[in-house]
Design an enzyme around this catalytic site. Structure first.
Site, mmCIF file in Angstrom:
data_model
loop_
_atom_site.group_PDB
_atom_site.id
_atom_site.type_symbol
_atom_site.label_atom_id
_atom_site.label_comp_id
_atom_site.label_asym_id
_atom_site.label_seq_id
_atom_site.Cartn_x
_atom_site.Cartn_y
_atom_site.Cartn_z
ATOM 1 N N LYS A 1 -9.429 1.918 -1.905
ATOM 2 C CA LYS A 1 -9.619 1.377 -0.551
ATOM 3 C C LYS A 1 -10.987 1.750 0.009
ATOM 4 C CE LYS A 1 -7.151 1.275 3.889
ATOM 5 N NZ LYS A 1 -5.888 1.768 4.551
ATOM 6 N N ASN B 1 0.254 -0.869 5.391
ATOM 7 C CA ASN B 1 1.155 -0.087 6.243
ATOM 8 C C ASN B 1 0.530 -0.150 7.629
ATOM 9 O OD1 ASN B 1 2.767 2.543 4.436
ATOM 10 N ND2 ASN B 1 1.701 0.868 3.470
ATOM 11 N N GLU C 1 -6.323 8.797 7.701
ATOM 12 C CA GLU C 1 -6.791 8.354 6.374
ATOM 13 C C GLU C 1 -8.172 8.909 6.073
ATOM 14 O OE1 GLU C 1 -5.019 3.927 6.672
ATOM 15 O OE2 GLU C 1 -5.803 4.484 4.715
ATOM 16 N N ASN D 1 -7.089 6.141 -1.745
ATOM 17 C CA ASN D 1 -5.969 5.251 -1.444
ATOM 18 C C ASN D 1 -6.143 4.082 -2.409
ATOM 19 O OD1 ASN D 1 -4.088 3.498 -0.371
ATOM 20 N ND2 ASN D 1 -4.614 3.934 1.769
ATOM 21 N N CYS E 1 -4.827 -2.935 2.925
ATOM 22 C CA CYS E 1 -4.596 -2.782 4.351
ATOM 23 C C CYS E 1 -5.774 -3.090 5.260
ATOM 24 C CB CYS E 1 -4.049 -1.377 4.623
ATOM 25 S SG CYS E 1 -3.127 -1.354 6.147
ATOM 26 N N GLU F 1 0.861 -1.185 0.000
ATOM 27 C CA GLU F 1 0.000 0.000 0.000
ATOM 28 C C GLU F 1 0.899 1.237 0.000
ATOM 29 O OE1 GLU F 1 -1.650 0.731 3.895
ATOM 30 O OE2 GLU F 1 -3.318 1.929 3.111
HETATM 31 N N1 ING Z 1 -3.286 0.549 8.694
HETATM 32 C C1 ING Z 1 -3.728 -0.210 9.809
HETATM 33 C C2 ING Z 1 -4.357 -1.545 9.392
HETATM 34 O O1 ING Z 1 -5.570 -1.694 9.283
HETATM 35 C C3 ING Z 1 -5.083 -0.313 11.836
HETATM 36 C C4 ING Z 1 -4.619 0.572 10.722
HETATM 37 C C5 ING Z 1 -4.205 -1.171 12.496
HETATM 38 C C6 ING Z 1 -6.388 -0.281 12.172
HETATM 39 C C7 ING Z 1 -4.699 -1.999 13.501
HETATM 40 C C8 ING Z 1 -6.890 -1.099 13.182
HETATM 41 C C9 ING Z 1 -6.040 -1.957 13.866
HETATM 42 O O2 ING Z 1 -3.582 -2.476 9.239
HETATM 43 C C10 ING Z 1 -3.960 0.908 7.552
HETATM 44 N N2 ING Z 1 -3.239 1.654 6.700
HETATM 45 O O3 ING Z 1 -5.125 0.585 7.331
#
Ligand code: ING
Length: 301
Positions: free
Chosen positions: A123, A193, A142, A106, A168, A46
């Site tokens: 996304k 990411n 985001e 995205n 992601c 991503e």
């Molecule tokens: N990053 C993270 C993901 O979903 C996240 C944000 C991490 C949300 C952990 C909830 C829990 O892997 C992106 N860019 O979506």
């Protein structure tokens, strides 16, 4: 047997000050290695061209727009497309897309072996928040910089199979895989990411994040009898750590390849798309087993 040799091209950190011109050679080096190892497809993360800029609070739209691509291919990425076409390797990578009419997504693309873009996905599930949040150890904006995707979850015929894309946070939602599963998807490619720590739950560290990464991707693969290739941008970007843990998961939910580092690292695995057939014809024969008369809440709430 319909074997696609897949190269999962995990990338290490991209610092905020690094230009796209510094990143493209790293992507081409991974592509060179993929060629040497006989890959048919290379999958990048991503937002592969820049640092994960949604961690930074910005108010000036011109500053935000500088992180976006206005066309694809473009001057920065043309060398990558040219090399992929020369090698006859299909590719997928994520980037921030600014459309001619001013929308921000995205986005992730998929090319065929000639370097022609055959699919574009935007996304759907945007995590995080849209205003500065002083409670958080770091921001995850985001919802401020991107609009929710308007593509839904299409699939495309490519390389003799049926391919889908996700990005992601999408990988954490079962609907993502099921909508593609209902279209017969045989391989889902996605980049991520993922911060190593939860900005709201500081005791939740990288082990838990890596566990949830495996759990989400293995479940999606198994429950829809599809291959899933999940590729990280990893390592520490301007002091903010991102998990590695890139994976290739087979249609039975088994991990067949997993990254060991948090740097540029290529995983290569021969993926037989026909390995999806048994699951689709037996336990996950959707037409035979699903009872949609009981599923209404999923789309109505
Ligand atoms: N990053 C993270 C993901 O979903 C996240 C944000 C991490 C949300 C952990 C909830 C829990 O892997 C992106 N860019 O979506």
């Amino acid at each position: 047997m319909r074997v696609i040799t897949v190269a999962a091209a995990q990338m290490g950190p991209i610092q905020r000050a690094e230009s796209r011109q510094a990143v493209i050679p790293r992507m081409i080096a991974l592509l060179d290695e993929a060629k040497a190892r006989g890959a048919d497809l290379i999958v990048y993360p991503e937002l592969a061209l820049t640092t994960f800029f949604p961690r930074w609070y910005m108010e000036d739209q011109a500053e935000v727009d500088a992180w976006f691509e206005r066309e694809m291919p473009n001057a920065a990425t043309m060398p990558l497309f040219a090399r992929a076409a020369e090698y006859q390797i299909a590719m997928s990578f994520g980037y921030a897309e600014r459309t001619p009419d001013g929308h921000h997504f995205n986005t992730c693309i998929l090319t065929d072996k000639s370097g022609k873009i055959v699919g574009k996905y935007r996304k759907t599930h945007l995590p995080g928040h849209s205003e500065f949040d002083p409670e958080r150890a770091f921001q995850h904006l985001e919802k401020r910089y991107f609009e929710p995707g308007d593509t839904g979850f299409p699939v495309w015929r490519n390389l003799g199979g049926i391919f889908g894309m996700a990005i992601c946070n999408d990988r954490r939602w079962p609907e993502t895989y099921r909508v593609m599963g209902l279209q017969g998807v045989e391989m889902v490619v996605l980049g991520y990411n993922t911060p190593s720590v939860n900005s709201q739950k500081s005791e939740e560290g990288p082990e838990k994040r890596l566990f949830h990464n495996r759990l989400s991707v293995q479940a999606g693969a198994y429950q829809n009898a599809t291959w899933v290739v999940a590729v990280a941008k990893a390592g520490v970007e301007d002091g903010f750590p991102l998990i590695g843990g890139s994976l290739i998961v087979d249609p039975n939910g088994e991990i067949v390849a997993e990254a060991k580092t948090e740097d540029d690292e290529l995983l290569v695995h021969p993926c037989d798309l026909d390995a999806t057939v048994f699951g689709k014809k037996t336990i996950f024969d959707f037409a035979r087993h699903r009872r949609i008369e009981h599923y209404g809440l999923i789309t109505s709430r």
